[in-house]
Design an enzyme around this catalytic site. Structure first.
Site, PDB file in Angstrom:
ATOM      1  CB  CYS A   4      -2.024  -2.126  35.581  1.00  0.00           C
ATOM      2  SG  CYS A   4      -2.488  -1.895  33.856  1.00  0.00           S
ATOM      3  CB  CYS A   7      -5.367  -0.366  36.191  1.00  0.00           C
ATOM      4  SG  CYS A   7      -5.902  -1.989  35.600  1.00  0.00           S
ATOM      5  CG  HIS A  46      -5.548  -5.588  34.248  1.00  0.00           C
ATOM      6  ND1 HIS A  46      -4.571  -4.722  33.829  1.00  0.00           N
ATOM      7  CD2 HIS A  46      -5.012  -6.833  34.125  1.00  0.00           C
ATOM      8  CE1 HIS A  46      -3.492  -5.401  33.491  1.00  0.00           C
ATOM      9  NE2 HIS A  46      -3.735  -6.690  33.662  1.00  0.00           N
ATOM     10  CG  HIS A  95      -4.937  -2.304  30.830  1.00  0.00           C
ATOM     11  ND1 HIS A  95      -5.398  -2.077  32.116  1.00  0.00           N
ATOM     12  CD2 HIS A  95      -6.005  -2.074  30.014  1.00  0.00           C
ATOM     13  CE1 HIS A  95      -6.678  -1.746  32.077  1.00  0.00           C
ATOM     14  NE2 HIS A  95      -7.073  -1.730  30.802  1.00  0.00           N
ATOM     15  CG  HIS A  97      -3.006  -0.762  24.536  1.00  0.00           C
ATOM     16  ND1 HIS A  97      -2.342  -1.598  25.396  1.00  0.00           N
ATOM     17  CD2 HIS A  97      -2.105  -0.399  23.586  1.00  0.00           C
ATOM     18  CE1 HIS A  97      -1.088  -1.726  24.993  1.00  0.00           C
ATOM     19  NE2 HIS A  97      -0.918  -1.027  23.889  1.00  0.00           N
ATOM     20  CG  HIS A  99      -1.764   1.737  19.270  1.00  0.00           C
ATOM     21  ND1 HIS A  99      -0.850   2.657  19.740  1.00  0.00           N
ATOM     22  CD2 HIS A  99      -1.437   0.552  19.854  1.00  0.00           C
ATOM     23  CE1 HIS A  99      -0.004   2.055  20.569  1.00  0.00           C
ATOM     24  NE2 HIS A  99      -0.334   0.776  20.648  1.00  0.00           N
TER      25      HIS A  99
HETATM   26  P1  5GP Z   1       2.056  -0.742  23.038  1.00  0.00           P
HETATM   27  O1  5GP Z   1       3.466  -0.762  22.517  1.00  0.00           O
HETATM   28  O2  5GP Z   1       1.949  -1.481  24.353  1.00  0.00           O
HETATM   29  O3  5GP Z   1       1.078  -1.238  22.019  1.00  0.00           O
HETATM   30  O4  5GP Z   1       1.685   0.769  23.246  1.00  0.00           O
HETATM   31  C1  5GP Z   1       1.708   1.418  24.467  1.00  0.00           C
HETATM   32  C2  5GP Z   1       1.426   2.866  24.171  1.00  0.00           C
HETATM   33  O5  5GP Z   1       1.170   3.517  25.405  1.00  0.00           O
HETATM   34  C3  5GP Z   1       2.594   3.614  23.511  1.00  0.00           C
HETATM   35  O6  5GP Z   1       2.188   4.121  22.244  1.00  0.00           O
HETATM   36  C4  5GP Z   1       2.916   4.727  24.502  1.00  0.00           C
HETATM   37  O7  5GP Z   1       3.258   5.941  23.877  1.00  0.00           O
HETATM   38  C5  5GP Z   1       1.646   4.829  25.314  1.00  0.00           C
HETATM   39  N1  5GP Z   1       1.868   5.288  26.679  1.00  0.00           N
HETATM   40  C6  5GP Z   1       2.800   4.831  27.554  1.00  0.00           C
HETATM   41  N2  5GP Z   1       2.696   5.466  28.729  1.00  0.00           N
HETATM   42  C7  5GP Z   1       1.667   6.343  28.607  1.00  0.00           C
HETATM   43  C8  5GP Z   1       1.070   7.281  29.509  1.00  0.00           C
HETATM   44  O8  5GP Z   1       1.460   7.432  30.666  1.00  0.00           O
HETATM   45  N3  5GP Z   1       0.033   8.024  29.036  1.00  0.00           N
HETATM   46  C9  5GP Z   1      -0.429   7.871  27.755  1.00  0.00           C
HETATM   47  N4  5GP Z   1      -1.447   8.662  27.390  1.00  0.00           N
HETATM   48  N5  5GP Z   1       0.096   6.997  26.886  1.00  0.00           N
HETATM   49  C10 5GP Z   1       1.138   6.228  27.300  1.00  0.00           C
HETATM   50 ZN    ZN Z   2      -4.535  -2.695  33.877  1.00  0.00          ZN
END
Ligand code: 5GP
Ligand code: ZN
Length: 111
Positions: A4, A7, A46, A95, A97, A99
């Site tokens: 992950c 993680c 996780h 995982h 999160h 924003h």
């Molecule tokens: P989701 O679409 O799942 O809500 O958002 C995932 C977020 O993770 C995206 O905004 C993407 O830019 C961010 N993200 C993906 N890979 C990485 C990474 O390796 N490092 C960081 N800091 N952010 C990431």
């Molecule tokens: Zn995870």
């Protein structure tokens, strides 16, 4: 969870720009920011999504959001919290999160 991305970020196996950390929570800058202030707030443990996080642990995320808002002076200007959950929510990383978006105005409704 071994395979992950978040993680690995929580374990510091993958580097990130950390803006807040406590025993249970990590907040770091989104690698593909869509706002001048765009961070992701995760539980270090996780959980796939908000539905899997035990109720008593959800409050730790909210407490971190409040602390970050104060620390980065967002309490007056405001901010947006987004949680993408599952396919229709547009979740890409499985995982939990949130924003946190700030330092510009954000329109409604989202796309
Ligand atoms: P989701 O679409 O799942 O809500 O958002 C995932 C977020 O993770 C995206 O905004 C993407 O830019 C961010 N993200 C993906 N890979 C990485 C990474 O390796 N490092 C960081 N800091 N952010 C990431
Ligand atoms: Zn995870």
């Amino acid at each position: 969870m071994t395979d992950c991305l978040f993680c690995k970020i929580a374990a510091k196996e993958i580097s990130s720009s950390v803006v807040y950390e406590d025993d249970l929570i990590l907040a770091f800058k989104d690698i593909n920011s869509v706002s001048p202030f765009h961070i992701l707030i995760i539980t270090k443990e996780h959980y796939r999504n908000i539905l899997d996080v035990p109720d008593e642990k959800l409050i730790n995320i909210m407490k971190a959001i409040k602390k970050i808002a104060k620390e980065y002076n967002l309490d007056e200007s405001g901010f947006r919290i987004v949680n993408n959950c599952g396919n229709d929510g547009g979740q890409e990383v499985d995982h939990i999160h949130f924003h946190m978006l700030a330092k510009r105005s954000h329109s409604w409704p989202p796309g």
